[in-house]
Design an enzyme around this catalytic site. Structure first.
Site, mmCIF file in Angstrom:
data_model
loop_
_atom_site.group_PDB
_atom_site.id
_atom_site.type_symbol
_atom_site.label_atom_id
_atom_site.label_comp_id
_atom_site.label_asym_id
_atom_site.label_seq_id
_atom_site.Cartn_x
_atom_site.Cartn_y
_atom_site.Cartn_z
ATOM 1 N N LYS A 162 38.353 33.878 48.885
ATOM 2 C CA LYS A 162 39.273 34.892 49.383
ATOM 3 C C LYS A 162 40.372 34.232 50.219
ATOM 4 O O LYS A 162 40.093 33.421 51.112
ATOM 5 C CB LYS A 162 38.531 35.912 50.242
ATOM 6 C CG LYS A 162 37.556 36.789 49.447
ATOM 7 C CD LYS A 162 38.270 37.760 48.533
ATOM 8 C CE LYS A 162 37.324 38.756 47.898
ATOM 9 N NZ LYS A 162 38.017 39.730 47.031
ATOM 10 N N ASP A 190 41.366 34.691 45.235
ATOM 11 C CA ASP A 190 41.697 36.111 45.241
ATOM 12 C C ASP A 190 42.499 36.422 46.493
ATOM 13 O O ASP A 190 41.973 36.397 47.607
ATOM 14 C CB ASP A 190 40.418 36.952 45.210
ATOM 15 C CG ASP A 190 40.699 38.440 45.093
ATOM 16 O OD1 ASP A 190 41.885 38.825 45.013
ATOM 17 O OD2 ASP A 190 39.739 39.229 45.078
ATOM 18 N N GLU A 218 43.920 35.615 41.627
ATOM 19 C CA GLU A 218 43.756 37.051 41.417
ATOM 20 C C GLU A 218 44.665 37.846 42.358
ATOM 21 O O GLU A 218 44.692 37.601 43.561
ATOM 22 C CB GLU A 218 42.289 37.421 41.662
ATOM 23 C CG GLU A 218 41.923 38.822 41.281
ATOM 24 C CD GLU A 218 40.412 39.062 41.393
ATOM 25 O OE1 GLU A 218 40.008 40.226 41.511
ATOM 26 O OE2 GLU A 218 39.650 38.072 41.377
ATOM 27 N N LYS A 267 36.732 46.722 36.384
ATOM 28 C CA LYS A 267 35.727 47.205 37.323
ATOM 29 C C LYS A 267 35.410 48.664 37.018
ATOM 30 O O LYS A 267 36.321 49.477 36.812
ATOM 31 C CB LYS A 267 36.203 47.060 38.766
ATOM 32 C CG LYS A 267 36.371 45.622 39.218
ATOM 33 C CD LYS A 267 36.859 45.542 40.655
ATOM 34 C CE LYS A 267 37.014 44.093 41.110
ATOM 35 N NZ LYS A 267 37.565 44.001 42.488
#
Length: 368
Positions: A162, A190, A218, A267
């Site tokens: 992250k 991400d 991402e 998702k």
């Protein structure tokens, strides 16, 4: 097998360590759980976490959407009429993908129970296992190194890091993690919409010039800004993945038509359940650009997502680590983790027999 009752409750699961992204920080995974009960005593399970920063859905809103709108539409339906129930769920109201996903997952669970097949076989039966990455929360570089080394020691060969709070610090974070891990571990980043377009291009090019070997980045920019997403995609060599920009099959089609990204993150909670996610998966699979992801949710949703990915066999990448980030497991049955592999059950449906620590909702719509 007819739907006779729909019950709602909450499970709250502590995490092994705080989960931090550019959008939020949480210490627990909190899920709304749906139990759909049929006239012959079967129980189907679904779930939806509250992800206000992404879907805009709170637990109260999800419960209200299910209890007051969706549940009355499907109560009394025969589980064998799966396509009709799918349509009832999706057309019951606009938006509210979290609520739709929770009910849709439970309905698919029941359908597969009725026909005595695991959910992964319903989606094609290509495999009963998938591999996943493990997420490393955004922190100071020293903490991220420690967490990354622990993840590798536990058996993960791919990590999703992250980033997105500070471009200069993000470079230091990735340099530190890559240096600590060496070249053999795959890294995915991400940014959770955390960078500006030109900033993203400069930073990603810096990653490339430094030889950090990033598999993909991402959602580097704001979800609604498709032009900027395309700008970043067009100006870097590293693959760019759309996550928050891609909720539905029409979203996926638009992104592909514009060539605004290289990859799509699928998702269930964004899509509105398995039926809609399967449409996105078909588009992504045709282009070879899909990844099955999850929210910070319980093992119910992770099992459903893994079943779709394993069953169709064409998605290729998985980010299904949510249940492995949790300190305890109140879900009896479902997937099992063995290092970076998720093993799907051979029991019918999701293979989930019980949810412990279930806190039934006391609101008027707790049972419909």
């Amino acid at each position: 097998m007819k739907i006779t009752d729909i019950q709602l409750g909450i499970v709250k699961i502590p995490l092994k360590r705080p989960f931090r992204t550019a959008l939020r920080q949480v210490t627990d995974a909190e899920d709304l759980v749906v139990k759909i009960i049929t006239d012959d005593g079967h129980v189907g399970y679904g779930n939806a976490p509250a992800t206000l920063a992404i879907t805009g859905d709170s637990l109260t809103a999800i419960a209200a959407a299910i209890g007051t709108v969706i549940a009355p539409k499907i109560k009394g339906s025969n589980i064998e009429d799966l396509q009709e129930i799918r349509l009832l769920i999706q057309t019951a109201m606009a938006h509210n993908t979290s609520a739709k996903a929770a009910v849709d997952i439970a309905v698919h669970d029941l359908f597969c129970q009725h026909y005595r097949m695991p959910l992964y076989r319903f989606f094609g039966g290509a495999a009963n296992t998938v591999s996943s990455d493990l997420t490393i929360s955004i922190n100071e570089p020293e903490t991220m190194i420690k967490d990354a080394l622990a993840a590798v020691k536990s058996g993960y060969g791919t990590l999703k890091i992250k980033v997105g709070t500070d471009a200069a610090l993000d470079f230091q974070r990735i340099r530190a993690v890559r240096s600590a891990l060496g070249p053999g571990i795959r890294l995915r980043l991400d940014a959770n919409q955390g960078w500006k377009p030109k900033e993203a291009v400069r930073l990603i090019r810096a990653f490339e010039n430094a030889g950090f070997s990033i598999e993909f980045i991402e959602q580097p920019v704001r979800a609604h800004d498709i032009d900027s997403l395309k700008f970043v995609t067009d100006h870097v060599a590293t693959d760019i993945m759309a996550d928050e920009s891609c909720f539905s099959a029409p979203d996926a089609f638009r992104l592909l038509a514009l060539r605004a990204c290289d990859l799509l993150n699928i998702k269930l909670i964004k899509a509105g359940g398995l039926a809609e996610a399967a449409k996105i998966a078909a588009l992504a699979s045709a282009a070879g650009i899909g990844m099955m992801g999850c929210m910070l949710e319980s093992k119910i949703g992770v099992t459903a997502a893994a079943a779709l990915s394993a069953g169709c066999g064409t998605i290729g990448r998985n980010d299904l680590d949510a249940a492995d980030l949790q300190e305890t497991d109140p879900i009896i049955g479902g997937i099992r983790y063995e290092e970076d592999m998720l093993l799907l059950p051979e029991a019918p449906g999701l293979g989930i027999s019980e949810v412990t620590g279930w806190q039934p909702l006391s609101m008027p719509y707790a049972s419909c």
